[in-house]
Design an enzyme around this catalytic site. Structure first.
Site, PDB file in Angstrom:
ATOM      1  N   ASN A   1      22.305 -13.771 -13.849  1.00 27.44           N
ATOM      2  CA  ASN A   1      21.654 -15.200 -14.945  1.00 27.44           C
ATOM      3  C   ASN A   1      20.637 -15.422 -14.753  1.00 27.44           C
ATOM      4  O   ASN A   1      20.305 -16.117 -14.842  1.00 27.44           O
ATOM      5  CB  ASN A   1      22.760 -16.202 -15.808  1.00 27.44           C
ATOM      6  CG  ASN A   1      22.552 -17.392 -15.626  1.00 27.44           C
ATOM      7  OD1 ASN A   1      21.409 -17.125 -17.122  1.00 27.44           O
ATOM      8  ND2 ASN A   1      23.082 -17.818 -15.641  1.00 27.44           N
TER       9      ASN A   1
ATOM     10  N   HIS B   1      29.061 -21.318 -19.558  1.00 30.85           N
ATOM     11  CA  HIS B   1      28.004 -21.714 -18.247  1.00 30.85           C
ATOM     12  C   HIS B   1      28.017 -23.507 -18.451  1.00 30.85           C
ATOM     13  O   HIS B   1      27.789 -23.978 -19.834  1.00 30.85           O
ATOM     14  CB  HIS B   1      26.772 -21.372 -18.698  1.00 30.85           C
ATOM     15  CG  HIS B   1      26.096 -21.400 -17.344  1.00 30.85           C
ATOM     16  ND1 HIS B   1      25.674 -22.293 -16.885  1.00 30.85           N
ATOM     17  CD2 HIS B   1      25.902 -20.353 -16.240  1.00 30.85           C
ATOM     18  CE1 HIS B   1      25.058 -22.540 -16.055  1.00 30.85           C
ATOM     19  NE2 HIS B   1      25.555 -21.379 -15.158  1.00 30.85           N
TER      20      HIS B   1
ATOM     21  N   LYS C   1      18.576 -17.289 -16.886  1.00 34.50           N
ATOM     22  CA  LYS C   1      19.565 -18.636 -17.787  1.00 34.50           C
ATOM     23  C   LYS C   1      17.131 -18.295 -18.460  1.00 34.50           C
ATOM     24  O   LYS C   1      16.835 -17.810 -19.169  1.00 34.50           O
ATOM     25  CB  LYS C   1      18.852 -20.100 -16.695  1.00 34.50           C
ATOM     26  CG  LYS C   1      19.760 -19.702 -15.903  1.00 34.50           C
ATOM     27  CD  LYS C   1      19.876 -20.646 -14.698  1.00 34.50           C
ATOM     28  CE  LYS C   1      20.968 -20.869 -14.366  1.00 34.50           C
ATOM     29  NZ  LYS C   1      21.803 -22.415 -13.560  1.00 34.50           N
TER      30      LYS C   1
ATOM     31  N   GLU D   1      25.917 -25.498 -17.930  1.00 34.97           N
ATOM     32  CA  GLU D   1      24.658 -25.749 -18.448  1.00 34.97           C
ATOM     33  C   GLU D   1      24.863 -25.752 -19.703  1.00 34.97           C
ATOM     34  O   GLU D   1      24.693 -27.046 -20.979  1.00 34.97           O
ATOM     35  CB  GLU D   1      23.761 -24.783 -17.760  1.00 34.97           C
ATOM     36  CG  GLU D   1      22.941 -25.000 -16.468  1.00 34.97           C
ATOM     37  CD  GLU D   1      22.843 -23.928 -15.819  1.00 34.97           C
ATOM     38  OE1 GLU D   1      21.533 -23.918 -16.869  1.00 34.97           O
ATOM     39  OE2 GLU D   1      22.017 -24.866 -14.935  1.00 34.97           O
TER      40      GLU D   1
ATOM     41  N   GLY E   1      21.801 -23.646  -8.113  1.00 35.85           N
ATOM     42  CA  GLY E   1      20.960 -24.180  -8.648  1.00 35.85           C
ATOM     43  C   GLY E   1      20.500 -25.178  -7.427  1.00 35.85           C
ATOM     44  O   GLY E   1      19.177 -26.265  -7.409  1.00 35.85           O
TER      45      GLY E   1
ATOM     46  N   SER F   1      24.062 -20.928  -5.801  1.00 28.33           N
ATOM     47  CA  SER F   1      23.670 -20.693  -5.125  1.00 28.33           C
ATOM     48  C   SER F   1      23.637 -19.878  -4.162  1.00 28.33           C
ATOM     49  O   SER F   1      23.914 -19.562  -2.932  1.00 28.33           O
ATOM     50  CB  SER F   1      23.627 -21.916  -4.175  1.00 28.33           C
ATOM     51  OG  SER F   1      22.854 -23.030  -5.040  1.00 28.33           O
TER      52      SER F   1
ATOM     53  N   GLU G   1      31.715 -21.240 -11.271  1.00 25.13           N
ATOM     54  CA  GLU G   1      30.845 -21.593 -10.889  1.00 25.13           C
ATOM     55  C   GLU G   1      30.438 -23.042 -10.316  1.00 25.13           C
ATOM     56  O   GLU G   1      30.613 -24.050 -11.252  1.00 25.13           O
ATOM     57  CB  GLU G   1      29.565 -21.397 -11.334  1.00 25.13           C
ATOM     58  CG  GLU G   1      29.281 -20.089 -11.706  1.00 25.13           C
ATOM     59  CD  GLU G   1      28.117 -19.162 -12.395  1.00 25.13           C
ATOM     60  OE1 GLU G   1      27.698 -19.246 -11.545  1.00 25.13           O
ATOM     61  OE2 GLU G   1      27.588 -20.583 -13.633  1.00 25.13           O
TER      62      GLU G   1
HETATM   63  P1  PGA Z   1      22.071 -20.153  -8.551  1.00 20.97           P
HETATM   64  O1  PGA Z   1      22.507 -20.421 -10.331  1.00 20.97           O
HETATM   65  O2  PGA Z   1      22.171 -19.309  -8.269  1.00 20.97           O
HETATM   66  O3  PGA Z   1      20.627 -20.597  -9.107  1.00 20.97           O
HETATM   67  O4  PGA Z   1      22.909 -21.575  -8.254  1.00 20.97           O
HETATM   68  C1  PGA Z   1      23.882 -19.534 -10.898  1.00 20.97           C
HETATM   69  C2  PGA Z   1      23.558 -20.017 -12.362  1.00 20.97           C
HETATM   70  O5  PGA Z   1      24.505 -20.600 -12.813  1.00 20.97           O
HETATM   71  O6  PGA Z   1      24.547 -19.215 -12.959  1.00 20.97           O
END
Ligand code: PGA
Length: 249
Positions: free
Chosen positions: A9, A93, A11, A95, A169, A209, A163
């Site tokens: 992803n 997601h 983003k 976010e 992140g 992560s 997740e």
């Molecule tokens: P990350 O994000 O691997 O940077 O923690 C995962 C995600 O949001 O899908």
């Protein structure tokens, strides 16, 4: 046998220059690679499908609207995603649930639209740190699964990504026991609702992560069929070892 899936992803990262990462990734793949789905920003979808043509890398979008067309400034429909040559779309997601106030019902409607356009929906669920601390993780996950998945889930049209929001992140990763607990719970819930055949066939990804240093350990967990990777998917040199770890798991 469930497919193994390494999903990236990107983003809101990447301009045309980032397409070279797809070439680098495609040239360094292990034998018997897992399914690889890279989800770049929507501006790159057409070029990304072109750039990966003939390679095992598939392309996905990061969201789509539930309606097929209309007065929705700034949004893209599932039909438009499919038109780009993409095969997948990430839905729900955290976010988007957070910054765009998306509800389980919104995610469910988007999944139906995605299927209608022939896309596979990668549906994300996950608890906040406060919810985990309050001992509510499985209740939250159960409710998100119930609300976000349409009844017409089939083995080939849906992937679930667990997740934990606090792991995205942050560099913080749940313990292996915590990942196993949630993935086993999701598997049981899916079997309960959709029956053993579909429930056992749906791939479950862990996200939050994931990097080369923890991938082997995470992929060894039963009911972890792959990963949804954010930061470590942006550079081929970071993502390739995760793909290899999955291929060898
Ligand atoms: P990350 O994000 O691997 O940077 O923690 C995962 C995600 O949001 O899908």
């Amino acid at each position: 046998m469930r497919p193994k899936i390494a999903a990236g992803n990107w983003k809101m990262n990447g301009t045309a220059a980032a397409l070279t990462e797809l070439h680098s990734l495609a040239t360094g793949l292990p034998d018997n690679p897992p399914q690889i789905v890279i989800c770049p920003p929507s501006t790159l979808l057409f070029r990304a499908t072109d750039a990966t043509h003939g390679s095992p890398i598939q392309i996905g979008a990061q969201d789509c609207h539930a309606e097929e067309a209309g007065a929705y400034t700034g949004d893209i429909s599932a039909t438009m995603v499919a038109d780009s040559g993409a095969s997948h779309v990430i839905l729900g997601h955290s976010e988007r649930r957070d910054a765009h106030r998306e509800t389980d019902a919104d995610v469910q409607a988007k999944a139906i639209a995605a299927w209608g356009a022939g896309l596979t929906a990668i549906i994300c669920i996950g608890e906040s740190e406060a919810e985990r601390d309050a001992g509510q993780t499985l209740d939250i996950i159960g409710a998100q699964l119930d609300g976000s998945l349409p009844d017409a889930v089939e083995a080939g049209n849906t992937v679930i990504a667990y997740e934990p929001i606090w792991a995205i992140g942050t560099g913080k990763v749940p313990s292996i026991a915590q990942i196993k607990e949630v993935h086993d719970f999701i598997r049981a819930r899916l079997i309960d609702r959709f029956g053993a055949e579909i429930g056992n066939a749906l791939p479950l990804l862990y996200g939050g992560s994931v990097k080369a240093a923890n991938a082997v350990e995470i992929f060894a967990v039963e009911n972890v069929d792959g990963a949804l990777v954010g930061g470590a998917s942006l550079k081929a040199e970071d993502f390739a070892p995760i793909v290899t770890a999955l291929a060898q798991s």
